[in-house]
Structures are given as structure tokens and as C-alpha cells.
Design an enzyme around this catalytic site. Structure first.
Site, short mmCIF file in Angstrom:
data_model
loop_
_atom_site.label_atom_id
_atom_site.label_comp_id
_atom_site.label_asym_id
_atom_site.label_seq_id
_atom_site.Cartn_x
_atom_site.Cartn_y
_atom_site.Cartn_z
N LYS A 145 -17.60 -1.22 5.51
CA LYS A 145 -17.97 -2.26 4.56
C LYS A 145 -19.48 -2.28 4.31
O LYS A 145 -19.93 -2.42 3.18
CB LYS A 145 -17.50 -3.62 5.09
CG LYS A 145 -17.60 -4.73 4.06
CD LYS A 145 -16.88 -5.98 4.54
CE LYS A 145 -16.90 -7.05 3.44
NZ LYS A 145 -16.13 -8.25 3.82
N GLU A 158 0.81 -1.21 0.00
CA GLU A 158 0.00 0.00 0.00
C GLU A 158 0.85 1.26 0.00
O GLU A 158 0.45 2.29 -0.53
CB GLU A 158 -0.97 0.01 1.19
CG GLU A 158 -2.11 -0.99 1.08
CD GLU A 158 -1.74 -2.39 1.54
OE1 GLU A 158 -0.56 -2.62 1.87
OE2 GLU A 158 -2.62 -3.28 1.56
N PHE A 179 -11.71 -7.70 13.51
CA PHE A 179 -10.59 -8.14 12.68
C PHE A 179 -10.21 -7.04 11.69
O PHE A 179 -11.06 -6.50 10.99
CB PHE A 179 -10.95 -9.43 11.93
CG PHE A 179 -9.86 -9.89 11.01
CD1 PHE A 179 -8.63 -10.30 11.51
CD2 PHE A 179 -10.04 -9.88 9.64
CE1 PHE A 179 -7.61 -10.70 10.66
CE2 PHE A 179 -9.03 -10.29 8.78
CZ PHE A 179 -7.80 -10.70 9.30
N GLN A 180 -8.94 -6.73 11.64
CA GLN A 180 -8.38 -5.69 10.75
C GLN A 180 -9.02 -4.32 10.97
O GLN A 180 -9.14 -3.53 10.04
CB GLN A 180 -8.48 -6.11 9.28
CG GLN A 180 -7.52 -7.25 8.95
CD GLN A 180 -7.35 -7.48 7.46
OE1 GLN A 180 -8.25 -7.27 6.68
NE2 GLN A 180 -6.15 -7.94 7.07
N MET A 188 24.02 9.02 2.56
CA MET A 188 23.96 10.34 3.19
C MET A 188 24.30 10.23 4.67
O MET A 188 25.01 11.07 5.22
CB MET A 188 22.57 10.97 2.99
CG MET A 188 22.47 12.40 3.46
SD MET A 188 23.65 13.49 2.63
CE MET A 188 22.64 14.17 1.31
#
Lengths: 574, 180
Positions: free
Chosen positions: A165, A53, A115-116, A480
Site C-alpha cells: 500500500k 475475486e 490486518f488482511q 459427471m
């Protein structure tokens, strides 16, 4: 349009109404209804399946930065949404307009650690312009309309829309007539007349005026106005990292980049100038160095669409809140012609004394490939061929690119500035390449940043992206940090030596073309070959390992105190 | 120095979080915070008292919040400020008369009496509440709560919520695609 739709279909149609043609995302449980609806819109709404993502978020950013339109990324709830956070924070820091749409657990279980489930609207409060938690399909049309409006107007930035959802699944007849009503959001576009007159007065009477062009010039599309102002007055222009290309860098009045890795003559010009006109820059600490020592002789005029940026870091004599292009247009109506030949000649003289670029090109006695060989060859090829953009990551290679690659038009130099997000380049370039299939998109990145997000090369392959060319400046270090350890920590290389796979083989494993370059003699051919090849290419440039970026302003020092070489640091007095 | 900031905002879920988040980010400690409805439906008003040096910057950043309508630092403006405190004071029979006398002087009143304690209520300027607490302290304070201050600018200068939510055309629209 009076048919019933699912919330998910309404999301798709709302996106189409905003002119979206491509979204970058990954499916998951809570966003599945959206993915179920997506095939209904094949042909008008392209979905690019990313591998992570964060990659989807950066791709949306790259798309936005290359096109000027709003980029869109999609993720599921929980880890999908939290993986977007780095990209959203990056977009926030660099004022990039993206809309992130995340699935959320059903409203029935919201707040129960389902969940999630992650409170993504809570998490993104400090890194979004605004966000929405939508639990009813009726609210989707207006929320998405507002999200695009907020992301793209005023100072651009990221907006997140979290949609449960059940709201995606429910069927309703959508009502598209809702009107945006945001009484607390009224960005000021037109500058105050009196302040603009004061600015004209200062710019007319100054002996050593200087213009600093920032990201705001790019986003407001003020390049033509900037050029007109510079040419009418002869005032030289410095461009910040995100202002690169605002004025073509081969223009006689273009000086280059200021700040921590700016050229000596640019920083000196800032320290000497008596009036500094900052257009759409935010005086980032990488530009100013120690603020108390910044531009000590200057009266500052600051044009910015975000009032909270004015006076935040640098004391401002003339604040002008407004859109860069609108303000410059008004300013140009009153600005008389003048010249600054003597001042410009003085700056060019300093430039001749401290030839940063030429300094690089002086080869040390080594047979190794130097990073600057790659940049010199790339820059030459880019100026010859045109029609290309550069996307850089974060670190040494990024600063070399800022110094050594000339940008001749806006939106052609794309990088992660404020947030300094390693791993930005490959996915951001994917977004830029999909937006501009007829251009060549060059990624310049280090071996460290490349290893953070190179999984998106699989996306490049799956989407048959053929115009992406990756130049890895591979020095086997997190360069760097290593440079700082060398210069300021007595070469204590803690955590910086870095191994990696054979990147050319890795590219081949992804189904792309991989090339390895070890010597200077191979550089031109490799770049030409990659450019001409009909397909995406990764070139692994194995460069000298311990080369530094100079000049450098040490942390906490004023930009007048630059180091131009090592190991015996030689402060340039001012 | 202590600053009193008055803000008008849309009455939406999550607005309080957004506002507080800005102060938290700069590690400012909020001294008191009160939120409530205004004369205009859909608009709430917040009074925030904070200790901080660069309050102007935070004030400007508050404006960046989409749902914030108006923000003012009223610290140096002429205002009417009020706060309510409820104090449960240790008050056996022997002490009650004296406590009631003290309350009378300050305009406080007893609102509940128990076998060994009284709850007194005082409304006034925050400094007045402080002084009252000092005087009541020796009786023995068992429990105390303050609402935090609310502030309103005196005279005709106003913070009318209605002015901030008049319906308007969509905000200025520029097409970024065209601008690019």
C-alpha cells in the site's frame, strides 16, 4: 512525463503502456490507492467490478482466451488475493496469460500478521510463471513491464504482482526507461533444423501418420500452417479439448477429440498410427489414458515451446522445442506432398461403425428433454449464424459440448481443461463478452458449476453486457461424478443429488431474461429467442437426469479400452 | 540413486523458495543443499543433493523458473566434491592423544578444546567425511554438523556465471494479439 505520480497512478499508466483497456477486480483496503487513481484514467482504462475475486480472475482468463491478449485482474490483500488463487491455478494449468495485481499491506508491517495480510507471493509460487513483491514505487514500471512480457511470451501463463500500500501511495517521478533484463528467461522459438528434418522424414515415410493439435497451435496462431501441413500431406488431425478450432471441425481431415471422452475412431486412430505428431499439446492424462498403453505403435514427434513438457508423459522419438507456428513454417519448407487416402478411409470406416454422435441422437423412449437435443439445436444455430463463441464449465455438459459443438475457428471454444475448475464458465464468458461486444457468447454449464459463480450475473447486469446467453444443462446432479458412481460404484449416489433455485427466476431477479425449457419442442425457439434478444439471457434446460457421456475410458485404462454404453459395459477391443 | 545438481541463479529474495518448492512438490527429500556467491556479482550457485528417480524432469522444470540461469546434473561428470563437517567429540584428557592421532591420519584438525570435549573440523570428499565419522564415533559424538556438498566439474568444462548474465536484447517478442 516528468511530473510526480503516486505509485497507484504509475500502475495505471504501466497498464496502459501494455495496451490494457479493461481490468476485472474488486477493491479493498490494501488496493484502495489504486482505486483512488483509477478515475483519472476513465475512458482509457475500463474497470469491471466483479462480485468475487475468483470471478475477476476467470473473467481475465476469458478475456485472454478470446482475444489472445493478456487479461488483467485486480484484488486487495488477504482474502481478496486468496480468492484469486483458483483462477490463477486455472490459468497456470491451461497456459493462459493473465497478470494479477494485488494490494499488499504496507511494507512497514509486512510479515507481522497485519490486518488482511497474506503471503500471496509465497502461496502462488507453484502456480505462477513468476511473481513479484513490490515495496517501492520506483520498481513498479519495470515489474509490470516484465510481468506482461513473461505472461505473454514463451509458454503463456499467469504472473502476479503484489504491491504494498505504501508503494502505491508514495509519490515519485516515474522512470520508464528500465529495460527488461531476464537472463534466465530465453524461450526458444525456432526449432532445431536437424530435428525438423527428422520429423519431415518420419512424416514422409509413415504409413499411418496422425497429427494431434493442442493449445499451442491456438496460442502461437498456427492454424493456417496446420491446415497447410494437413492438406499438403493428407494427414488427418485430431484436436485436444484446447486444440478445438485449430483446424475447422468441418474440414475433411478433422477427426475430432481424443482421450477419455474422445470418439472411438479417434482413439483407435491413435492406437493404430505409426507416427504421431503432437503440436503444442502436453499429453495430459485425460488425453493419453494409461500412458504405457498409449499409441503403442507410434514414433512420437513432439513440438512444444516448453522443454519440460517433452518426454514428461510419453516417450518422444523426435523432440522439437519451439513455437508451433515458427516450427511448422520451417517444417513446411521441407515437407513434400503426399497422400494418406487409404489410412483416412480406414479411419472413416471405423467412424461409420462407431457413430458416437449419431448414437446420442438416437432418442431413447422418453418424453423427457435429452441434453443432446440442446446441443444439436445450438450447434445448428451456431453454424448458421457464425460470429459466436462457446464457453463451457466442467463436467458432463462440457464433454458433450466438446463432442457435439463444432468449432470452426480458433479461440471460439473456451473451457477449463487442465484444472477442471467448476464455476469457470459464467465469469470467463463475462470476460469474453466484454472483449467481443459484437459477438454472441454462449455459456454452456451444468447446474452445479452455475451455482458456484452465478453471482457474476450481477456484474453482467451492472456492466450492461447484452451478448451473454447462458444454457444451463440442468439435471439436478453433479452429473459427471454421478456418472462415475453409476458406472463404477454401483449407483452409490453419494453427495451428487443437487437442488437449486428456479434459474429463470434467478436470472430475472438479476435483471436479466430468464427462460425455462422442459420439452424438446421448445428448444429451437428458446435458442432462437435468446440469440435474437437484445440482452443477456439465461435458459434453464431441464434435461433427463441420468444421461451419461459416452464413450468413456475408465480411469487407469488405455484409450483402446473404451466403454461405449451402459449398463453392460462393452469394451471395444483393439 | 543420489543425484548432485548444480544450479546458477540470480541472487534475488525468494529464489531459494522457488527452487525448493519444485522438489517439495514431488515429495523428493533434499539430502543437502548449499548456496553461496559466485565469481559474478548477482549470481549465486546452488549444489543440491537429492535421492530421486526422475531427476531429469525436475531439472527441466527448474529451467522454467525465471531466475534460474543454468542447471546441470553433474552426478556422472568428473567433479571435485567437498564438504566440511564440524564434530564435537567427547574427549576427556585420557582420550585426546588418540583422537588427535586419528585426526592427523584423516587430515582433520582440532579447532577447539574444552574440559571434556574437542571440536574437530574435516574437509574432504563426502565419503571421506563419512569414514572419519565412523572412526570418531566410538569416542562419543556430542554434536555434529555438515555443510552439505559443493561440486565443481573438473577440467576446462565450466559453469561460469558470467556467461549466463551477459546483457542481451529483450527476449524474443511475439505479440500474442497478432498471433491470435
Amino acid at each position: 512525463m516528468s511530473e510526480e505520480r503516486t505509485g497507484a497512478q504509475i500502475i495505471c499508466e504501466a497498464l496502459l503502456r501494455e495496451g490494457v483497456d479493461v481490468v476485472f477486480g474488486i477493491p479493498g483496503g490494501a488496493i484502495m490507492p489504486f482505486y483512488h487513481a483509477l478515475p483519472d484514467y476513465t475512458g482509457s482504462l475500463r474497470h469491471v467490478l466483479c462480485r468475487h475475486e475468483q470471478g475477476a480472475g476467470h473473467a481475465a482468463e476469458g478475456y485472454a482466451r478470446a482475444t489472445g491478449k493478456v487479461g488483467v485482474c485486480i484484488a486487495t490483500s488477504g482474502p481478496g488475493a486468496t480468492n484469486l488463487v483458483t483462477a490463477i491455478a486455472d490459468a497456470w494449468m491451461d497456459s493462459t496469460p493473465i497478470v494479477a495485481i494485488t494490494g499488499q499491506v504496507s511494507s512497514l508491517v509486512l510479515g507481522t500478521d497485519a490486518f488482511q495480510e497474506t503471503d500471496i507471493t509465497g502461496i502462488t509460487v507453484p502456480i505462477t510463471k513468476h511473481n513479484y513483491l513490490i515495496t517501492r514505487p520506483e520498481d513498479i514500471p519495470l515489474a509490470i513491464k516484465e510481468a506482461f512480457h513473461i505472461a505473454s511470451t514463451g509458454r503463456p501463463g499467469p504472473v502476479l504482482v503484489d504491491i504494498t500500500k505504501d508503494a502505491q501511495q508514495a509519490r515519485i517521478v516515474p522512470d520508464w526507461s528500465g529495460r527488461i533484463n531476464l537472463p534466465g528467461y530465453r524461450p526458444t522459438y525456432t526449432g532445431n533444423r536437424r530435428q525438423i528434418r527428422e520429423a519431415v522424414e518420419l512424416l514422409t515415410t509413415a504409413k499411418k501418420p496422425l497429427i494431434m493439435a493442442g493449445n499451442g497451435v491456438i496460442w502461437s496462431g498456427a492454424s493456417a500452417e496446420l491446415r497447410e501441413l494437413a492438406e499438403r500431406t493428407g494427414i488427418p488431425v485430431v484436436a485436444t479439448l484446447h486444440g478445438k478450432g485449430a483446424l475447422p471441425e468441418d474440414h475433411p481431415l478433422a477427426l475430432g477429440m481424443p482421450g477419455m471422452h474422445g470418439w472411438v475412431h479417434v482413439n483407435r486412430a491413435i492406437q493404430e498410427c505409426d507416427v504421431l505428431l503432437n503440436i503444442g499439446g502436453r499429453f495430459d492424462d485425460r488425453v493419453t489414458g494409461k500412458v504405457s498403453g498409449f499409441a503403442p505403435n507410434a514414433r512420437v514427434i513432439h513440438i512444444d515451446i516448453d522443454p519440460s513438457e517433452i518426454g514428461k508423459n510419453i516417450r518422444t522419438a523426435v523432440p522439437i522445442v519451439g513455437d508451433a507456428r515458427t516450427v511448422l513454417t520451417s517444417l513446411l519448407q521441407e515437407m513434400p506432398a503426399r497422400e494418406c487416402d487409404e489410412w483416412l478411409a480406414h479411419i472413416r470406416e471405423m467412424q461409420a461403425t462407431h457413430q458416437g454422435r449419431q448414437q446420442y441422437l438416437k432418442r431413447p423412449e422418453t418424453s423427457m428433454l435429452m441434453p443432446h437435443d440442446v446441443y444439436a439445436s445450438l450447434n445448428k444455430a451456431m453454424l448458421e449464424r457464425g460470429s459466436c463463441r462457446v464457453v463451457t464449465d466442467v463436467g458432463q455438459h462440457q464433454m458433450w459440448a466438446a463432442q457435439l459443438i463444432d468449432s470452426v475457428s480458433p479461440r471460439t471454444h473456451i473451457t477449463s481443461g487442465g484444472s477442471g475448475t467448476m464455476g469457470f464458465a459464467v465469469p470467463a464468458a463475462l470476460g469474453a463478452a466484454i472483449a467481443n461486444p459484437d459477438e454472441t457468447i454462449w455459456v454452456i454449464c451444468g447446474d452445479g458449476g452455475f451455482q458456484m459463480t452465478n453471482q457474476e450475473l450481477a456484474t453482467v447486469r451492472q456492466e450492461n453486457v447484452r451478448n451473454l446467453k447462458v444454457a444451463i444443462i440442468n439435471n439436478g446432479y453433479l452429473g459427471m461424478v454421478r456418472q462415475w458412481q453409476e458406472l463404477f460404484e454401483n449407483r452409490r449416489y453419494s453427495g451428487t443429488p443437487l437442488s437449486g433455485p428456479d434459474f429463470s427466476l434467478l436470472a430475472q431477479a438479476y435483471g436479466l431474461t430468464g427462460v425455462r425449457v422442459d420439452t424438446t419442442a421448445q428448444v429451437d425457439d428458446a435458442i432462437r429467442g435468446a440469440w435474437d434478444h437484445d440482452g443477456s439471457v439465461v435458459i434453464d434446460f431441464r434435461v433427463e437426469r441420468e444421461v451419461n457421456v459416452f464413450p468413456i475410458v475408465p480411469q487407469g485404462k488405455s484409450i483402446g479400452e473404451m466403454l461405449t454404453s451402459a449398463p453392460e459395459p462393452m469394451p471395444v477391443a483393439i | 540413486m543420489k543425484h548432485t545438481i548444480v544450479a546458477l541463479m540470480q541472487d534475488h529474495p525468494g529464489v531459494l523458495h522457488r527452487v525448493v518448492s519444485l522438489f517439495r512438490r514431488r515429495a523428493y527429500n533434499i539430502d543437502s543443499l548449499t548456496v553461496g556467491r559466485t565469481e559474478t556479482p548477482g549470481v549465486s550457485r546452488m549444489t543440491i543433493v537429492i535421492e530421486g528417480s526422475d531427476v531429469e524432469q525436475v531439472t527441466k522444470q527448474l529451467y522454467r523458473l525465471i531466475e534460474v540461469l543454468k542447471v546441470s546434473d553433474v552426478t556422472s561428470d568428473p567433479t571435485v566434491e567437498r564438504e566440511i563437517a564440524l564434530i564435537k567429540v567427547h574427549a576427556p584428557k585420557s582420550a585426546r592423544a588418540e583422537l588427535v592421532a586419528v585426526c592427523t591420519v584423516f587430515g582433520a584438525r582440532a579447532v577447539d578444546i574444552g574440559p571434556n570435549s574437542m571440536i574437530v573440523e574435516i574437509t574432504g570428499e563426502p565419503s571421506e567425511v563419512d569414514r572419519f565419522l565412523d572412526v570418531v564415533q566410538p569416542f562419543g559424538i556430542k554434536e555434529m554438523m555438515r555443510t552439505g556438498r559443493i561440486a565443481m566439474i573438473r577440467g576446462s568444462q565450466s559453469h561460469q556465471a558470467a556467461l549466463e548474465v551477459e546483457p542481451r536484447e529483450d527476449g524474443p517478442v511475439t505479440s500474442l494479439a497478432l498471433a491470435g
